[in-house]
Design an enzyme around this catalytic site. Sequence first.
Site, PDB file in Angstrom:
ATOM      1  N   THR A 137      -2.710  16.114   7.606  1.00 13.35           N
ATOM      2  CA  THR A 137      -3.058  14.981   6.769  1.00 13.35           C
ATOM      3  C   THR A 137      -1.846  14.565   5.979  1.00 13.35           C
ATOM      4  O   THR A 137      -1.039  15.416   5.616  1.00 13.35           O
ATOM      5  CB  THR A 137      -4.138  15.478   5.776  1.00 13.35           C
ATOM      6  OG1 THR A 137      -5.296  15.779   6.527  1.00 13.35           O
ATOM      7  CG2 THR A 137      -4.451  14.494   4.692  1.00 13.35           C
ATOM      8  N   THR A 168      -3.717  19.883   2.625  1.00 14.72           N
ATOM      9  CA  THR A 168      -3.795  19.699   4.064  1.00 14.72           C
ATOM     10  C   THR A 168      -4.236  21.021   4.686  1.00 14.72           C
ATOM     11  O   THR A 168      -4.077  22.074   4.070  1.00 14.72           O
ATOM     12  CB  THR A 168      -2.448  19.211   4.634  1.00 14.72           C
ATOM     13  OG1 THR A 168      -2.566  19.016   6.046  1.00 14.72           O
ATOM     14  CG2 THR A 168      -1.321  20.193   4.357  1.00 14.72           C
TER      15      THR A 168
HETATM   16  N1  ASP Z   1      -7.612  18.573   5.818  1.00 14.91           N
HETATM   17  C1  ASP Z   1      -7.883  17.773   6.983  1.00 14.91           C
HETATM   18  C2  ASP Z   1      -9.327  17.898   7.341  1.00 14.91           C
HETATM   19  O1  ASP Z   1      -9.884  18.982   7.233  1.00 14.91           O
HETATM   20  C3  ASP Z   1      -7.058  18.113   8.156  1.00 14.91           C
HETATM   21  C4  ASP Z   1      -5.641  18.547   7.897  1.00 14.91           C
HETATM   22  O2  ASP Z   1      -5.056  18.255   6.901  1.00 14.91           O
HETATM   23  O3  ASP Z   1      -5.075  19.235   8.743  1.00 14.91           O
HETATM   24  O4  ASP Z   1      -9.907  16.939   7.782  1.00 14.91           O
END
Ligand code: ASP
Length: 345
Positions: A204, A255
């Site tokens: 993200t 993230t």
């Molecule tokens: N945090 C995000 C989610 O769970 C994905 C990520 O940042 O890798 O949708």
Amino acid sequence: MSDRRKFLKFSMLGAAATFVGKNALASPDHDHYYETVRDEPVVVSTWNFGMEANAAAWEILKDGGHALDAVEAGVKVPEGNPDVSTVGLGGTPDRDGRVTLDSCIMDDKHRCGSVMCLEHIVHAVSVARLVMEKTPHIVLVGDGALQFALENGFKKENLLTPASKKAWQKWLQTSKYEPVNNIENKVPHHKKAPMPGSKTNHDTIGMLAMDANGNLSGACTTSGLAYKIHGRVGDSPVIGAGLYVDNEAGAATATGVGEEVIRAVGAHLIVELMRMGYSPERACKKAVERIIRYNPGEAQKIQVGFLAMNKYGEYGGYSLQPGFSYSVRTRDTNRIFHAPSIYKK
Ligand code: ASP
């Protein structure tokens, strides 16, 4: 005198021991990992692709623009880049082949807006900002979010690029759900991101900025975990989990595996720790430790990375597994930092 200068003057009077040299203020606890910025704008964002996003945000910050405009402009860069397979256009779809976006934004006055499971709109963050500015609500989801976007002049687009469609079809052959940690980090920010193939990926962009007036804002936007169940929403658009901003204490973003970040209410936890005097890096570490406590025996399989900035413009990050990076832009700094992690390999 700006509010920020008043604040700094007060802190320096109240805690002379925190003054460490010409242009530097230190938090009560010291880490080696942050640089100190004062009376200067600063923008930080998750992963290497944050470099290009920071450049767009910096164009606004350097001319005295507001942090809110900066974070929106910044995260729109990966949202609009079809080669970034974890955010916006070209984002990896869910298991039904639908690209569903999650995004939120928050300013220095505790105003916030969020969209969840939004399809067909590239710049989910701008829809989130409109929810904040034009409605009495904070969150719009799914069809309602799309309807609101279309009513407000956003264009309906197909976000599933040929490359991500091909990768999804390949994934369907096994349908194996297998998140790959740090996939964005393995790609230099100026290179085309790899498509996921049979592997699942995520990552993200969370961005935090302090403008020349010392005001903080943040934004967070993602296509979420790849090949998720349709309708799944992660931490990224959840205020307090994937993003939180409190202009008196600091801001944080996340993230990684969103379910874990939600369980710990990660971003809000970090901001409250900074309010208590923890440095950004130490506050992020504490939140990571909380996730380990909530997952006895399982934490080694999870990646979560946190990034934070305090009211002094100090920043820092921490992750569970190694490999989490974040990008920083100030007047003097334009680089990627590798965050420390609990586990070393
Ligand atoms: N945090 C995000 C989610 O769970 C994905 C990520 O940042 O890798 O949708």
